[in-house]
Design a protein around this motif. Sequence first.
Motif, PDB file in Angstrom:
ATOM      1  N   ASP A 184     -97.633  -1.283  -3.607  1.00 50.74           N
ATOM      2  CA  ASP A 184     -98.532  -2.307  -3.074  1.00 50.74           C
ATOM      3  C   ASP A 184     -98.739  -3.445  -4.068  1.00 50.74           C
ATOM      4  OD1 ASP A 184     -98.780  -0.793  -0.802  1.00 50.74           O
ATOM      5  OD2 ASP A 184    -100.730   0.054  -1.320  1.00 50.74           O
ATOM      6  N   ARG A 187     -95.564  -5.693  -4.252  1.00 50.76           N
ATOM      7  CA  ARG A 187     -95.311  -6.466  -3.041  1.00 50.76           C
ATOM      8  C   ARG A 187     -96.360  -7.556  -2.783  1.00 50.76           C
ATOM      9  NH1 ARG A 187     -94.769  -3.836   2.020  1.00 50.76           N
ATOM     10  NH2 ARG A 187     -93.121  -5.308   2.558  1.00 50.76           N
ATOM     11  N   ARG A 188     -97.476  -7.509  -3.502  1.00 50.63           N
ATOM     12  CA  ARG A 188     -98.497  -8.549  -3.351  1.00 50.63           C
ATOM     13  C   ARG A 188     -98.221  -9.776  -4.212  1.00 50.63           C
ATOM     14  NH1 ARG A 188    -102.427  -4.251  -3.577  1.00 50.63           N
ATOM     15  NH2 ARG A 188    -102.826  -4.791  -5.753  1.00 50.63           N
ATOM     16  N   GLY A 226     -91.478  -9.967  -6.264  1.00 47.85           N
ATOM     17  CA  GLY A 226     -91.927  -8.710  -5.690  1.00 47.85           C
ATOM     18  C   GLY A 226     -92.156  -8.772  -4.194  1.00 47.85           C
ATOM     19  N   VAL A 227     -92.631  -9.900  -3.703  1.00 44.71           N
ATOM     20  CA  VAL A 227     -92.932 -10.011  -2.274  1.00 44.71           C
ATOM     21  C   VAL A 227     -91.677  -9.911  -1.412  1.00 44.71           C
ATOM     22  CG1 VAL A 227     -95.038 -11.351  -2.589  1.00 44.71           C
ATOM     23  CG2 VAL A 227     -92.841 -12.542  -2.392  1.00 44.71           C
ATOM     24  N   SER A 230     -88.558  -4.593  -0.227  1.00 42.31           N
ATOM     25  CA  SER A 230     -89.038  -3.692   0.822  1.00 42.31           C
ATOM     26  C   SER A 230     -89.768  -2.496   0.218  1.00 42.31           C
ATOM     27  CB  SER A 230     -87.867  -3.193   1.674  1.00 42.31           C
ATOM     28  OG  SER A 230     -87.051  -2.316   0.916  1.00 42.31           O
ATOM     29  N   ARG A 231     -90.624  -1.902   1.009  1.00 40.98           N
ATOM     30  CA  ARG A 231     -91.338  -0.709   0.570  1.00 40.98           C
ATOM     31  C   ARG A 231     -90.380   0.447   0.251  1.00 40.98           C
ATOM     32  NH1 ARG A 231     -96.442   0.939   0.444  1.00 40.98           N
ATOM     33  NH2 ARG A 231     -97.088  -1.061   1.346  1.00 40.98           N
ATOM     34  N   ARG A 331     -85.722  -8.299   1.113  1.00 43.49           N
ATOM     35  CA  ARG A 331     -86.154  -7.094   1.819  1.00 43.49           C
ATOM     36  C   ARG A 331     -85.144  -6.677   2.879  1.00 43.49           C
ATOM     37  NH1 ARG A 331     -89.982 -10.904   3.673  1.00 43.49           N
ATOM     38  NH2 ARG A 331     -91.552  -9.927   2.369  1.00 43.49           N
TER      39      ARG A 331
END
Length: 348
Positions: A184, A187-188, A226-227, A230-231, A331
């Motif tokens: 998290d 990705r922020r 980072g954004v 993908s998770r 991503r």
Amino acid sequence: MPEGHTVHRLAAAFERGFGGQRVATSSPQGRFSDAAALEGMVLLGAEAVGKHLFLQLAPSADVDPGSPVVRHVHIHLGLYGSWTFAGDPGFAEAHAIGAPRLRVGETEESLATDEAVGTAHWRRLVPRPTVRLRIAGPCGLADLTGPATCEVLDAPGRQAVLDRLGPDPLRPDPDGTGRRRFVDRVRRSRTAIGVQLMNQQVIAGIGNIYRAEALFRARLDPFVPGVDLSRPLLEDLWEDLVALLAYGARTGRIVTTEPEHRDLEARIIERSRGTRQNGDGDADVVPREKSFYVYHRQSLPCRLCGAAVRSQDLAARAVFWCPACQRVRSRRASWTREHPAAAWALTP
């Protein structure tokens, strides 16, 4: 600077060598004034969180670890810090952990027992004048030199340090909370993943070697924000770091190459001091020139594709990467790894 696996090995060494024992504390250098207040306390335990070591001391062994009388010696080795050990046979697996590779005492000393007088030789070792903290127990001693941080904290002070740190891949994470926090947080942010991996507030314990090698194993461009990741990609990156650091904690060495790749372009560009690891003199360990894919291999051919490995400053630290292999940038990119971390972790 020692990476996270080293500090976990330090915590284990203190648990084995001093756990449950009353210890003597002193500061030969004179810069750790709290040493006298800790004299004669019992070492309840040792804890590693990222690159931070906490030694828990209390007046007696039966004190609850959560008691307000417990004191936490907080140590961060930084670039130049080191612990050196001396003691009875089996007291410490390594004589030194950290930056300098000197033994306790002014010169390289034998740590054998002096059978002629029946006294352990280590008991007579005079600390170097640069020793910030000496801890001595019934079976051995440990000297700390050159740390970035050496302080005594109460429980709230310890918690304040922990609150500033991201999750540590080597700490238990049964419900996946640490992994989710890492994913998290990455990705922020629009900050490059190569920068975020070195941010101890994002993930604790990762240094320059693990940063470079984990990104290569993920085939991931260190400059991608980072954004854009993908998770699932970041979850796999976390799991690979868990495996890599666990191997390092178990062996005392950073080895990221698969066995079938170690003899390919087995070279490394050494600095003046070299990339030193524990056990470099042991013929049975993987030599450092075979241990890394890209770290300190700038301008040399990539082990897998032959392209020249590159290096560039990124947030004041050199990052190493292969521009041909590390192309994952979004991503939407498919991400596969030929050698899963789970299988690699079983390789000696």
